[in-house]
Design a protein around this motif. Sequence first.
Motif, mmCIF file in Angstrom:
data_model
loop_
_atom_site.group_PDB
_atom_site.id
_atom_site.type_symbol
_atom_site.label_atom_id
_atom_site.label_comp_id
_atom_site.label_asym_id
_atom_site.label_seq_id
_atom_site.Cartn_x
_atom_site.Cartn_y
_atom_site.Cartn_z
ATOM 1 N N PHE A 5 33.639 166.637 34.195
ATOM 2 C CA PHE A 5 33.730 165.245 34.615
ATOM 3 C C PHE A 5 33.729 165.074 36.132
ATOM 4 O O PHE A 5 33.663 163.956 36.623
ATOM 5 N N ALA A 6 33.830 166.167 36.870
ATOM 6 C CA ALA A 6 33.861 166.092 38.333
ATOM 7 C C ALA A 6 32.453 165.853 38.861
ATOM 8 O O ALA A 6 31.523 166.545 38.492
ATOM 9 N N GLN A 7 32.331 164.862 39.718
ATOM 10 C CA GLN A 7 31.032 164.567 40.331
ATOM 11 C C GLN A 7 30.779 165.479 41.529
ATOM 12 O O GLN A 7 29.667 165.849 41.799
ATOM 13 N N ALA A 8 31.849 165.806 42.239
ATOM 14 C CA ALA A 8 31.767 166.759 43.339
ATOM 15 C C ALA A 8 32.368 168.065 42.832
ATOM 16 O O ALA A 8 33.264 168.045 42.013
ATOM 17 N N THR A 9 31.860 169.163 43.313
ATOM 18 C CA THR A 9 32.388 170.432 42.825
ATOM 19 C C THR A 9 33.191 171.116 43.914
ATOM 20 O O THR A 9 32.894 170.989 45.099
ATOM 21 N N SER A 10 34.182 171.827 43.486
ATOM 22 C CA SER A 10 35.004 172.618 44.386
ATOM 23 C C SER A 10 34.546 174.067 44.286
ATOM 24 O O SER A 10 34.075 174.501 43.238
ATOM 25 N N GLU A 28 36.003 159.631 38.247
ATOM 26 C CA GLU A 28 36.204 158.189 38.148
ATOM 27 C C GLU A 28 37.221 157.869 37.060
ATOM 28 O O GLU A 28 37.571 158.718 36.246
ATOM 29 N N SER A 29 37.684 156.640 37.040
ATOM 30 C CA SER A 29 38.741 156.219 36.113
ATOM 31 C C SER A 29 38.392 156.488 34.655
ATOM 32 O O SER A 29 39.209 157.028 33.899
ATOM 33 N N LEU A 30 37.204 156.125 34.244
ATOM 34 C CA LEU A 30 36.800 156.332 32.853
ATOM 35 C C LEU A 30 36.728 157.820 32.516
ATOM 36 O O LEU A 30 37.120 158.244 31.431
ATOM 37 N N ALA A 31 36.261 158.610 33.456
ATOM 38 C CA ALA A 31 36.209 160.058 33.246
ATOM 39 C C ALA A 31 37.617 160.630 33.130
ATOM 40 O O ALA A 31 37.870 161.525 32.316
ATOM 41 N N LEU A 32 38.554 160.105 33.925
ATOM 42 C CA LEU A 32 39.939 160.566 33.849
ATOM 43 C C LEU A 32 40.534 160.261 32.478
ATOM 44 O O LEU A 32 41.211 161.105 31.888
ATOM 45 N N VAL A 33 40.251 159.085 31.958
ATOM 46 C CA VAL A 33 40.715 158.741 30.613
ATOM 47 C C VAL A 33 40.135 159.720 29.595
ATOM 48 O O VAL A 33 40.840 160.198 28.713
ATOM 49 N N SER A 34 38.870 160.051 29.735
ATOM 50 C CA SER A 34 38.234 161.005 28.820
ATOM 51 C C SER A 34 38.893 162.374 28.898
ATOM 52 O O SER A 34 39.132 163.017 27.871
ATOM 53 N N VAL A 35 39.196 162.834 30.107
ATOM 54 C CA VAL A 35 39.866 164.127 30.281
ATOM 55 C C VAL A 35 41.225 164.108 29.597
ATOM 56 O O VAL A 35 41.588 165.038 28.869
ATOM 57 N N ILE A 36 41.977 163.046 29.799
ATOM 58 C CA ILE A 36 43.323 162.946 29.229
ATOM 59 C C ILE A 36 43.267 162.873 27.703
ATOM 60 O O ILE A 36 44.061 163.519 27.011
#
Length: 72
Positions: A5-10, A28-36
């Motif tokens: 879900f990360a758009q930028a990579t570390s 992003e917020s929606l991606a964070l909800v998906s991760v959770i």
Amino acid sequence: MLAEFAQATSQTIPYDSSLLLRDSLGVESLALVSVILRMGDEFEVDITDSAMELNSITTVGDLYSLAHKLKT
């Protein structure tokens, strides 16, 4: 899971706990909800039943803490 879900990579995986989800990784917020929600599925916990403030989850460390709470 977070890397999906990360758009930028570390450069480092596992991610450093101080990385900001939104600013450093572009989650992003929606991606964070998906991760959770996926974390809840992994630990067989219904996330919607827990009183969770999404605004309080801002770093990778916050996600680690949440995973620890869900696991126990």
